[in-house]
Structure formats: C-alpha cells, structure tokens
Design a protein around this motif. Structure first.
Motif, PDB file in Angstrom:
ATOM      1  N   GLY A 157       0.831  -1.203   0.000  1.00 43.57           N
ATOM      2  CA  GLY A 157       0.000   0.000   0.000  1.00 43.57           C
ATOM      3  C   GLY A 157       0.858   1.243   0.000  1.00 43.57           C
ATOM      4  O   GLY A 157       2.079   1.181   0.164  1.00 43.57           O
ATOM      5  N   ARG A 158       0.208   2.405  -0.188  1.00 41.73           N
ATOM      6  CA  ARG A 158       0.945   3.669  -0.282  1.00 41.73           C
ATOM      7  C   ARG A 158       0.086   4.825   0.217  1.00 41.73           C
ATOM      8  O   ARG A 158      -1.131   4.702   0.377  1.00 41.73           O
ATOM      9  CB  ARG A 158       1.358   3.934  -1.733  1.00 41.73           C
ATOM     10  N   GLY A 159       0.740   5.959   0.458  1.00 36.73           N
ATOM     11  CA  GLY A 159       0.036   7.149   0.898  1.00 36.73           C
ATOM     12  C   GLY A 159       0.881   8.389   0.673  1.00 36.73           C
ATOM     13  O   GLY A 159       2.106   8.315   0.559  1.00 36.73           O
ATOM     14  N   GLU A 317      -8.992  -9.047  -2.031  1.00 33.81           N
ATOM     15  CA  GLU A 317      -9.720  -8.936  -0.768  1.00 33.81           C
ATOM     16  C   GLU A 317      -8.779  -8.819   0.425  1.00 33.81           C
ATOM     17  O   GLU A 317      -8.997  -7.993   1.314  1.00 33.81           O
ATOM     18  CB  GLU A 317     -10.653 -10.135  -0.584  1.00 33.81           C
ATOM     19  N   VAL A 318      -7.717  -9.621   0.438  1.00 29.71           N
ATOM     20  CA  VAL A 318      -6.806  -9.591   1.583  1.00 29.71           C
ATOM     21  C   VAL A 318      -5.981  -8.312   1.578  1.00 29.71           C
ATOM     22  O   VAL A 318      -5.806  -7.662   2.610  1.00 29.71           O
ATOM     23  CB  VAL A 318      -5.888 -10.826   1.592  1.00 29.71           C
ATOM     24  N   ASN A 319      -5.481  -7.920   0.416  1.00 26.68           N
ATOM     25  CA  ASN A 319      -4.738  -6.666   0.339  1.00 26.68           C
ATOM     26  C   ASN A 319      -5.610  -5.502   0.774  1.00 26.68           C
ATOM     27  O   ASN A 319      -5.160  -4.579   1.464  1.00 26.68           O
ATOM     28  CB  ASN A 319      -4.226  -6.443  -1.083  1.00 26.68           C
ATOM     29  N   GLY A 320      -6.879  -5.551   0.422  1.00 27.61           N
ATOM     30  CA  GLY A 320      -7.809  -4.504   0.845  1.00 27.61           C
ATOM     31  C   GLY A 320      -8.039  -4.493   2.338  1.00 27.61           C
ATOM     32  O   GLY A 320      -8.165  -3.422   2.949  1.00 27.61           O
ATOM     33  N   GLN A 321      -8.120  -5.681   2.946  1.00 29.80           N
ATOM     34  CA  GLN A 321      -8.264  -5.751   4.397  1.00 29.80           C
ATOM     35  C   GLN A 321      -7.089  -5.069   5.091  1.00 29.80           C
ATOM     36  O   GLN A 321      -7.262  -4.320   6.051  1.00 29.80           O
ATOM     37  CB  GLN A 321      -8.364  -7.208   4.852  1.00 29.80           C
ATOM     38  N   ILE A 322      -5.890  -5.337   4.604  1.00 31.87           N
ATOM     39  CA  ILE A 322      -4.697  -4.720   5.192  1.00 31.87           C
ATOM     40  C   ILE A 322      -4.748  -3.206   5.020  1.00 31.87           C
ATOM     41  O   ILE A 322      -4.477  -2.444   5.957  1.00 31.87           O
ATOM     42  CB  ILE A 322      -3.420  -5.302   4.557  1.00 31.87           C
ATOM     43  N   ALA A 323      -5.110  -2.753   3.812  1.00 26.15           N
ATOM     44  CA  ALA A 323      -5.147  -1.315   3.529  1.00 26.15           C
ATOM     45  C   ALA A 323      -6.172  -0.596   4.392  1.00 26.15           C
ATOM     46  O   ALA A 323      -5.903   0.488   4.922  1.00 26.15           O
ATOM     47  CB  ALA A 323      -5.447  -1.088   2.051  1.00 26.15           C
ATOM     48  N   MET A 324      -7.340  -1.187   4.565  1.00 29.77           N
ATOM     49  CA  MET A 324      -8.369  -0.558   5.389  1.00 29.77           C
ATOM     50  C   MET A 324      -7.981  -0.581   6.860  1.00 29.77           C
ATOM     51  O   MET A 324      -8.251   0.371   7.602  1.00 29.77           O
ATOM     52  CB  MET A 324      -9.704  -1.249   5.168  1.00 29.77           C
ATOM     53  N   ALA A 331      -2.573  -1.799  -2.810  1.00 29.37           N
ATOM     54  CA  ALA A 331      -1.775  -2.014  -4.015  1.00 29.37           C
ATOM     55  C   ALA A 331      -2.591  -2.675  -5.111  1.00 29.37           C
ATOM     56  O   ALA A 331      -2.329  -2.457  -6.302  1.00 29.37           O
ATOM     57  CB  ALA A 331      -0.552  -2.862  -3.690  1.00 29.37           C
ATOM     58  N   ASN A 332      -3.558  -3.508  -4.731  1.00 32.31           N
ATOM     59  CA  ASN A 332      -4.362  -4.229  -5.710  1.00 32.31           C
ATOM     60  C   ASN A 332      -5.615  -3.424  -6.051  1.00 32.31           C
ATOM     61  O   ASN A 332      -6.529  -3.291  -5.235  1.00 32.31           O
ATOM     62  CB  ASN A 332      -4.736  -5.613  -5.169  1.00 32.31           C
ATOM     63  N   ALA A 333      -5.648  -2.894  -7.266  1.00 30.04           N
ATOM     64  CA  ALA A 333      -6.748  -2.018  -7.669  1.00 30.04           C
ATOM     65  C   ALA A 333      -8.076  -2.756  -7.763  1.00 30.04           C
ATOM     66  O   ALA A 333      -9.142  -2.131  -7.661  1.00 30.04           O
ATOM     67  CB  ALA A 333      -6.423  -1.376  -9.016  1.00 30.04           C
ATOM     68  N   ALA A 334      -8.040  -4.073  -7.934  1.00 30.85           N
ATOM     69  CA  ALA A 334      -9.288  -4.831  -8.043  1.00 30.85           C
ATOM     70  C   ALA A 334     -10.099  -4.757  -6.759  1.00 30.85           C
ATOM     71  O   ALA A 334     -11.331  -4.895  -6.791  1.00 30.85           O
ATOM     72  CB  ALA A 334      -8.984  -6.292  -8.394  1.00 30.85           C
ATOM     73  N   PHE A 335      -9.449  -4.517  -5.637  1.00 27.79           N
ATOM     74  CA  PHE A 335     -10.165  -4.363  -4.373  1.00 27.79           C
ATOM     75  C   PHE A 335     -11.188  -3.234  -4.464  1.00 27.79           C
ATOM     76  O   PHE A 335     -12.277  -3.311  -3.878  1.00 27.79           O
ATOM     77  CB  PHE A 335      -9.181  -4.083  -3.237  1.00 27.79           C
ATOM     78  N   CYS A 336     -10.857  -2.193  -5.207  1.00 25.36           N
ATOM     79  CA  CYS A 336     -11.691  -0.996  -5.266  1.00 25.36           C
ATOM     80  C   CYS A 336     -13.048  -1.248  -5.922  1.00 25.36           C
ATOM     81  O   CYS A 336     -13.947  -0.401  -5.831  1.00 25.36           O
ATOM     82  CB  CYS A 336     -10.955   0.112  -6.004  1.00 25.36           C
ATOM     83  N   GLU A 337     -13.200  -2.376  -6.584  1.00 24.68           N
ATOM     84  CA  GLU A 337     -14.457  -2.690  -7.253  1.00 24.68           C
ATOM     85  C   GLU A 337     -15.256  -3.761  -6.524  1.00 24.68           C
ATOM     86  O   GLU A 337     -16.293  -4.205  -7.019  1.00 24.68           O
ATOM     87  CB  GLU A 337     -14.165  -3.153  -8.690  1.00 24.68           C
TER      88      GLU A 337
END
Length: 394
Positions: A157-159, A317-324, A331-337
């Motif tokens: 992830g990034r910011g 899904e997992v990358n999104g869990q970490i980011a949230m 990092a995985n743009a597919a999470f956004c959908e």
C-alpha cells in the motif's frame, strides 16, 4: 471487513519516525531516463516453489498481519504465521539482519538499506501470480524495491503526505506549501511539521519548485550544498513552527485543540480526527509519501511459505483488508471494485489515481551514490540526514 484505523496509524507514526524517502518516477531509471545501476550483493533468486514448511516468520507494522486473514492462510497452506511487530524501520532492518525472519513489510527508508546490505533476496514474480495486472502501475518497478532490473518487493500500500488545514482559521484554501515554509506566513506559530530526518525531503521538494538554481531533481539525492539549503529552510521554518509530530494522536490533538491550524498530515488523520473543519490538499509543488512492500530475507528458513504469504496477501480482498486496517491506498486495484465500502476507501486514498501519485516522491533511503543519476558528485547519506535534523531541532 472490520476497520481498526486508529491504532494502526499510531504504530505507523513510530514506524516512520526515522523514515527517509524516494521518488514517484520509476526507480529503474535515473532522471535522464537511463537505467540506474546500483551495486548490490549477488544473491540468487528462487527458481521454483517447493513443499510448504510448517511456518513463516514475519516482521511487520502493526495491523499488517492479523488473525482475521492470517488464520485463513494457515488453514489453506498449513503454514503457521508467527508475527513480530516492529515500531521503527531501524528495528526492522536490525531484526532482518539476524536471519531469524522470513519476511518484512518494509517502508522505502528500510528497503533500500536491506537490498544494498544483502539482507533480502530478489523475487521471482512468476511464483506470485496475484502480483499481476491488478497491481497499480505506480507501485511497480520503484527504486525503493526494484534495482538493476530485479524486483525485491511485493507492494502492499501507499500514501501521500498532504497539507492539512483548518478551514475555520485558514480562510483561503492553500494551493502551495508556502504557508508552512515562508517566514512571513500568516499562520506563524500555528504550523505543524513532521518530526523526523525524512522531513528534510519535504524541504527539498519545496526548494525544487522555488529555488531551481540549486539543481535538485530528486529530494532524496542531495549533495552537501543542496542538503545545507534544505537545512537552512528547515531552520527558518523552525522559528515559526508551533509543534512537531510523529505520533498521529499528538497531531490530531494539536489540530482539534486549535494549537495548530496548518501543516503536514496523512489522508487518514483527517478522518480519524472527526473534525469537519479540517481539509487536506496535495499542493502544487507535490509532496513526499510512503509505500510499503513485502521483502524476503536473504537467508529465509521458510521461503515457500513466505512466497505463499506474499501471493495470498496480494489478492484483492486480503490486500484490501490490510489497507483498510492500516489506513492507506491498497496495491491491488481490483479491491476498489469489490463493494461500496471498498470504493469509498479507494476514493478517500486516491488508490487508482496515478496522476495524483505522479506528484508524490515516495520515501527512499538517501545513499552516497546519487539516485538522480549524477556521477560527478557524492550525495549525502542517511547518517548525514540524521545529523542534519539534529541541528535543525537544536
């Protein structure tokens, strides 16, 4: 998907306390567009996966390795996840150099040190199928985790480090960092800055735009003259600073209490403050920022479980869990959908907005070899930045 955003950025503050940084353009090229070569130890890359071991030992920021996704990984692979939470990038580097850990969630200030020090090995991305088309382009091939054509990191992830301001005190929305750097700022005494040597790079970003004769083209590649110019600007700012912060709670408290009205922040802190008067912007000069990546130890005892973890946590899904959980762009743009909650999170953190992040210089360790491609001078290193920061603070 449970949010735990407050506790995690607290850990991130400690984690980034000694941070240093790197650029938003591809790390595989110098500023002239040619391939940048940096001397690194010759460590072999794993060619194929073997049988999973019984465990994987991970050094990570708080919030990156949690039971809600690590337990499912163990059930799927049989690899027990052993987590060691680190509080700073320096601690991460020290722990990885013991050889006792397989993986680390390294920020840009640690990753280059680990690569050049021979503490991590190059990655075979073919063994990480989830590192594919859905990983945002701006997190691929960056200098802080990719050297000499070899990848050493799997993005997490990034910011960006944004300019935050109180709309009840700052009447006109700022478009420039000048409100925090110039000595005639109308907000003198109520400005907040980041308390770490990496903040030198923020001064360098401002100088790139306002003093082009200095020749700074990368805020992490400063020769001695350029470093002194950044120190002079920081010293000038020190006279009008109301406070410095590295702990997000301190920053939120300072804004909410009215002690400060403008200064450096992270996107997540506006939300955490629950203060509707706070707004944030990415100024016209651009900004610094941070990006984290999984890196595999050079002497990893459990490399197959480690590869499985990097692949598992790269899934949307997992990358999104970490980011949230942490408060950052995934990092995985597919999470956004995936759903409305994911879309809202990605919008808040500009997850897929590469134009936005093209103006962000991501943390990269300053080293003596100039990462802007210059060969006629020696650049200043991490220790020199640390010493310089001490002179600013007095």
């Amino acid at each position: 998907m449970q949010k735990k955003m407050l506790a995690v950025p607290l850990a991130m503050a400690a984690a980034l306390g000694l941070a240093l940084t790197g650029c938003s353009s591809s790390g595989a090229t110098d500023d002239a567009g040619g391939e940048l070569q940096i001397d690194v130890p010759d460590i072999p890359m794993q060619e194929e996966l073997g049988d999973f071991e019984d465990e994987v030992n991970i050094v990570a920021w708080s919030g990156f390795v949690e039971p809600e996704w690590s337990d499912a990984f163990t059930a799927e692979t049989g690899c027990t996840v052993n987590r060691k939470v680190a509080g700073t990038s320096d601690e991460m580097v020290q722990l990885m150099r013991t050889g006792n850990y397989d993986l680390v969630s390294a920020s840009g200030d640690a990753s280059l040190r680990l690569i050049v020090g021979g503490d991590v090995q190059p990655l075979n991305l073919e063994l990480i199928p989830n590192f594919g088309d859905d990983i945002v382009e701006g997190m691929k091939g960056q200098l802080y985790d990719t050297l000499n054509g070899q990848s050493y990191g799997v993005p997490i992830g990034r910011g960006a480090n944004i300019l935050q301001y109180n709309t009840e005190e700052v009447a006109e929305a700022p478009t420039s960092w000048d409100v925090v750097w110039e000595e005639d700022s109308p907000y003198a005494g109520k400005i907040i800055g980041y308390d770490a040597p990496i903040y030198i790079a923020d001064a360098a970003v401002y100088l790139m735009a306002h003093e082009p004769d200095l020749g700074i083209t990368n805020p992490y590649a400063l020769d001695e003259t350029q470093l002194q110019a950044a120190v002079d600007l920081l010293t000038q700012q020190n006279a009008i600073i109301g406070d410095y912060w590295s702990d997000p709670v301190k920053q939120i408290t300072a804004f909410n209490g009215g002690d400060v009205v403008v200064g450096t922040s992270w996107e997540v802190l506006k939300k955490l403050s629950e203060n509707r008067a706070l707004e944030g912007t990415l100024p016209e000069e651009g900004s610094t920022g941070w990006s984290d990546a999984w890196m595999l130890g050079a002497e990893a005892a459990n490399p197959n479980c480690a590869y499985a973890w990097m692949d598992y946590t790269s899934a949307a899904e997992v990358n999104g869990q970490i980011a949230m959980n942490f408060g950052m762009a995934p990092a995985n743009a597919a999470f956004c959908e995936l759903n409305d909650e994911a879309r809202e999170h990605c919008e808040l953190f500009n997850a897929t907005d590469e134009e936005y992040f093209s103006n962000v210089w991501f943390w990269t360790t300053p080293i003596e070899q100039c990462i802007d491609g210059r060969t006629d001078v020696t650049c200043t290193n991490f220790q020199q930045w640390t010493d310089a920061w001490l002179t600013v603070k007095g």
